[in-house]
Scaffold this active site. Structure first.
Site, PDB file in Angstrom:
ATOM      1  N   HIS A  76       1.091  -1.127   0.074  1.00  8.14           N
ATOM      2  CA  HIS A  76       0.082  -0.147   0.073  1.00  8.14           C
ATOM      3  C   HIS A  76       0.806   1.318  -0.084  1.00  8.14           C
ATOM      4  CE1 HIS A  76      -4.321  -1.553   0.990  1.00  8.14           C
ATOM      5  NE2 HIS A  76      -3.468  -2.707   0.378  1.00  8.14           N
ATOM      6  N   HIS A  87      -1.781 -13.605  -0.716  1.00 13.17           N
ATOM      7  CA  HIS A  87      -3.040 -13.660  -0.283  1.00 13.17           C
ATOM      8  C   HIS A  87      -3.149 -14.995   0.365  1.00 13.17           C
ATOM      9  CE1 HIS A  87      -5.353 -10.088  -2.068  1.00 13.17           C
ATOM     10  NE2 HIS A  87      -4.498  -9.641  -1.296  1.00 13.17           N
TER      11      HIS A  87
END
Ligand code: HEM
Length: 363
Positions: free
Chosen positions: A96, A227
């Site tokens: 991010h 993930h």
């Protein structure tokens, strides 16, 4: 509280002034009210930005070029006792950070000089975690005279993500991190909606958002393997198209209407291990997000998923080592770490990662 958040989301979209942001802000509002399927307008397809180039970055930068040779070791010590969840958070923090204004620690800023809400207040960043580990690492560095004002928060994020990957993969992921990044001065919450791919994006949207950062589809497939660890809030996905057994389990855990505060593991099978289970989950549709499931919607990405899902036999392990994904993940993280890196002319080395130097006057 909900009214305040709605006002914030609308304000964020107005600040950006672009219609697609408004639709994304609206999706956040929908989520706040318990809807799991946001209403979206299509994104504009972005032109790819120039390939990332960061010639000033070096492996072993702090040992070779600065008065703080132990920088990487000090960060490792701050990371090593973190829980698996926080370690997952550290990997996501780096992603991010890099996707919004480049890898310049803009994600860590609490306040800047223009008083605009910073990235950490942006919808996609509200569930970020691991900030306290970065803070502890920076404090440990600043406590040493030879390291005062030497190590950038942007580099601490890059080292911490590498160390977290190493621990969570049981040592299979181990790569050298180039360093020498400078910390940025600006951070704007509304940019998180523009730059970070949403979980309900299809393959072309996610691919174009990675391309805008100089990362290709293969990098995207490789990095999505993150993930296989960590958790997701129940309002970040819809169970409509998930494999029915997992879908049922998720519906039971998340409740009806969905409890936005409840979280579920991203990978039920090996939740605290950064491994190739993610690719097996993509094939069996045991993944939470549309962006994950969409990796089987093109022949190229599907074949990559199948390649990465294939486990080495014990003989292959013996002669070839771990599966190729572990090495490729490290390479892709290094490539992500090159995104829009700031030089000493464009940035600074902060004393505290949450504030620019000198600290801004509170608004
Ligand atoms: C491909 C596009 C991606 C999308 C759409 C996406 C979206 C998301 C979402 C929605 C969550 C759950 C947030 C929540 O509800 O709390 C999440 C979690 C996570 N993401 Fe991604 N992500 C993407 C790529 C990546 C990449 C490239 C990385 C790192 C290399 C990454 C690492 C993680 C990690 C580790 C978590 C779990 C964090 C935790 O447990 O605190 N993601 N992602």
């Amino acid at each position: 509280m909900a009214n305040k958040l709605v006002a914030l989301a609308v304000l964020a979209s107005l600040l950006g002034g672009v219609s697609c942001e408004l639709s994304l802000s609206l999706s956040i509002i929908y989520k706040l009210y318990g809807y799991t399927t946001p209403i979206l307008r299509p994104y504009p397809i972005r032109p790819p930005s120039p390939a990332p180039s960061a010639p000033q970055l070096l492996v072993g930068y702090y040992a070779k070029n600065t008065t703080c040779p132990k920088a990487e070791e000090i960060v490792r010590n701050a990371v090593k006792n973190a829980s698996p969840g926080i370690l997952a958070g550290l990997i996501r923090l780096f992603f991010h950070d890099c996707f919004v204004r480049g890898c310049d620690a803009s994600v860590l800023l609490e306040l800047t000089n223009d008083g605009i809400p910073t990235e950490m207040r942006g919808g996609p960043n509200l569930s970020l975690r691991g900030f306290e580990v970065i803070k502890a690492a920076k404090e440990a560095l600043e406590a040493l005279k030879e390291c005062q004002g030497v190590v950038s928060c942007a580099d601490i994020l890059a080292f911490a993500a590498r160390d977290a990957s190493y621990i969570l993969s049981g040592g299979y992921i181990n790569y050298d991190v180039k360093a020498g990044r400078y910390d940025g001065f600006k951070s704007n919450a509304s940019e998180t909606f523009e730059e970070l791919p949403p979980p309900f994006g299809d393959l072309s949207l996610t691919t174009s958002m990675f391309a805008a950062k100089g990362l290709d589809e293969k990098d995207m497939v490789i990095l999505s393997g993150a993930h296989s660890i960590g958790q997701s809030g129940c309002s970040s996905f819809s169970t409509a198209s998930i494999e029915p057994v997992l879908g049922k389990k998720l519906n039971e855990t998340c409740g009806m209407p969905v409890n936005a505060a409840t979280t579920v593991p991203m990978d039920y099978k090996t939740k605290d291990t950064l491994d190739i289970q993610y690719y097996k989950n993509v094939i069996s549709n045991d993944v939470l997000f549309k962006s994950d499931a969409s990796l089987t919607t093109s022949t190229q990405t599907k074949s990559l998923v199948e390649t990465y899902a294939r486990e080495h036999s014990s003989l292959e392990r013996l002669f070839l080592g771990p599966e190729p994904w572990y090495r490729d993940f490290g390479k892709a993280m290094v490539k992500m770490g090159d995104i829009e890196v700031k030089t000493s002319k464009e940035g600074q080395i902060r004393e505290k990662c949450a504030f620019i130097k000198p600290p801004p006057t509170p608004y």
